[in-house]
Write an enzyme that holds these catalytic residues in place. Structure first.
Site, PDB file in Angstrom:
ATOM      1  N   ASP A  67      41.978  50.937  46.220  1.00 36.48           N
ATOM      2  CA  ASP A  67      41.716  51.124  44.791  1.00 36.48           C
ATOM      3  C   ASP A  67      41.059  52.466  44.507  1.00 36.48           C
ATOM      4  O   ASP A  67      40.668  53.193  45.428  1.00 36.48           O
ATOM      5  CB  ASP A  67      40.865  49.960  44.246  1.00 36.48           C
ATOM      6  CG  ASP A  67      39.640  49.659  45.103  1.00 36.48           C
ATOM      7  OD1 ASP A  67      39.270  50.491  45.951  1.00 36.48           O
ATOM      8  OD2 ASP A  67      39.051  48.584  44.923  1.00 36.48           O
ATOM      9  N   ASN A 132      31.512  37.494  44.154  1.00 37.55           N
ATOM     10  CA  ASN A 132      32.299  36.532  43.359  1.00 37.55           C
ATOM     11  C   ASN A 132      33.675  36.270  43.979  1.00 37.55           C
ATOM     12  O   ASN A 132      34.518  35.630  43.356  1.00 37.55           O
ATOM     13  CB  ASN A 132      32.450  37.031  41.922  1.00 37.55           C
ATOM     14  CG  ASN A 132      33.238  38.332  41.826  1.00 37.55           C
ATOM     15  OD1 ASN A 132      33.718  38.852  42.832  1.00 37.55           O
ATOM     16  ND2 ASN A 132      33.357  38.863  40.628  1.00 37.55           N
ATOM     17  N   HIS A 134      35.914  38.619  44.879  1.00 41.34           N
ATOM     18  CA  HIS A 134      36.973  39.590  44.583  1.00 41.34           C
ATOM     19  C   HIS A 134      37.376  40.355  45.838  1.00 41.34           C
ATOM     20  O   HIS A 134      36.601  40.505  46.777  1.00 41.34           O
ATOM     21  CB  HIS A 134      36.574  40.532  43.426  1.00 41.34           C
ATOM     22  CG  HIS A 134      35.561  41.577  43.747  1.00 41.34           C
ATOM     23  ND1 HIS A 134      34.663  42.048  42.808  1.00 41.34           N
ATOM     24  CD2 HIS A 134      35.286  42.281  44.876  1.00 41.34           C
ATOM     25  CE1 HIS A 134      33.916  42.986  43.351  1.00 41.34           C
ATOM     26  NE2 HIS A 134      34.263  43.141  44.611  1.00 41.34           N
ATOM     27  N   GLU A 139      39.409  40.830  40.265  1.00 41.20           N
ATOM     28  CA  GLU A 139      38.315  39.924  39.918  1.00 41.20           C
ATOM     29  C   GLU A 139      38.851  38.496  39.772  1.00 41.20           C
ATOM     30  O   GLU A 139      40.066  38.282  39.675  1.00 41.20           O
ATOM     31  CB  GLU A 139      37.671  40.385  38.601  1.00 41.20           C
ATOM     32  CG  GLU A 139      37.038  41.770  38.654  1.00 41.20           C
ATOM     33  CD  GLU A 139      35.783  41.859  39.531  1.00 41.20           C
ATOM     34  OE1 GLU A 139      35.331  40.830  40.085  1.00 41.20           O
ATOM     35  OE2 GLU A 139      35.259  42.971  39.674  1.00 41.20           O
TER      36      GLU A 139
HETATM   37  P1  PGA Z   1      30.384  46.110  49.343  1.00 41.97           P
HETATM   38  O1  PGA Z   1      31.533  45.757  48.335  1.00 41.97           O
HETATM   39  O2  PGA Z   1      31.048  46.418  50.649  1.00 41.97           O
HETATM   40  O3  PGA Z   1      29.726  47.343  48.767  1.00 41.97           O
HETATM   41  O4  PGA Z   1      29.495  44.923  49.418  1.00 41.97           O
HETATM   42  C1  PGA Z   1      32.503  44.858  48.744  1.00 41.97           C
HETATM   43  C2  PGA Z   1      33.444  44.588  47.615  1.00 41.97           C
HETATM   44  O5  PGA Z   1      32.981  44.504  46.463  1.00 41.97           O
HETATM   45  O6  PGA Z   1      34.649  44.458  47.880  1.00 41.97           O
END
Ligand code: PGA
Length: 239
Positions: A67, A132, A134, A139
């Site tokens: 992304d 959450n 995602h 999301e």
């Molecule tokens: P993080 O993010 O590695 O900074 O915890 C993970 C994500 O949101 O996919």
């Protein structure tokens, strides 16, 4: 789905690298699906170390990132393009022309990214997971059939990310372009890394929960080759 529980972040990063190295050793022109965020930094450090010390080469590899923000330049210090160069690409021998991140704000950009990936087939897709559930910027509620698409960032994501933009929510991009869930499911192998107690509920949903669009990562239960590397804290609810 194989679940590997490690003591802590460093052990999880080393284990994740073992999985990555298995793929690169078997195929020196592997196509890598890569992720940003704090989680994969330890994996990338192990990749850099083994490249520098033992000459593990990425010269024939291609990469596709999950992304990117929409609305900031690629060279902005907070772009995922910049993140990937600072945390990995500048320190290994992958060729710049073989590095791909989605970029753009319209359907044509999304279609072009899907087409580019179809030409290669991702051998291993690295994923983090949100608290959450995602994956990428997909999301809860994102269709399991989604391909690369443009998303409106949730208010929570915008406020969480303001810390990287002078604590000013107005400076945080409001949209992103992300591989969809169906895109991610096309990868031959998935390596998901999760560490820390704040990921424990998401990891439960991923490994043992119902397969539901309310927890995007749960779809991985249906993928034929997934390795989940977690630390003790993130694994606390699946033991
Ligand atoms: P993080 O993010 O590695 O900074 O915890 C993970 C994500 O949101 O996919």
């Amino acid at each position: 789905m194989e679940v590997i529980i490690c003591k802590d972040y460093d052990e999880a990063s080393a284990k994740a690298y073992e999985v990555m190295k298995g793929v690169i050793s078997a195929k020196d022109d592997a196509t890598l699906g890569l992720a940003t965020g704090s989680t994969p930094i330890g994996l990338y450090k192990n990749m850099i170390k083994d490249h520098k010390e033992n000459g593990v080469s990425y010269a024939k590899c291609h990469s596709f990132n999950l992304d990117e923000y929409v609305g900031i330049d690629r060279n902005h210090e907070q772009s995922y393009y910049t993140f990937m160069h600072e945390n990995l690409f500048n320190h290994i021998d992958i060729k710049e022309e073989n590095v791909n991140l989605p970029y753009g704000d319209d359907q044509a950009a999304c279609d072009a990214y899907e087409k580019a990936m179809d030409g290669y087939k991702i051998d291993i897709q690295v994923l983090g997971i949100g608290a959450n559930g995602h994956i990428g910027f997909n999301e809860p509620g994102t269709s399991f059939d989604s391909l690369t698409h443009i998303v409106d960032l949730q208010e929570k994501t915008i406020s969480d990310n303001a810390r990287f933009f002078n604590n000013d929510m107005n400076l945080v991009p409001k949209k992103a372009i992300t591989m969809g869930i169906a895109t991610i499911m096309k990868a031959k192998k998935v390596l998901l890394i999760a560490t820390g107690a704040n990921k424990a509920d998401a990891v439960y949903g991923l490994v043992k929960g119902e397969v539901t669009e309310s927890l995007p990562a749960s779809i991985l239960q249906k993928h034929p080759d997934v390795v989940v590397v977690v630390d003790e804290a993130a694994a606390s609810k699946i033991k």
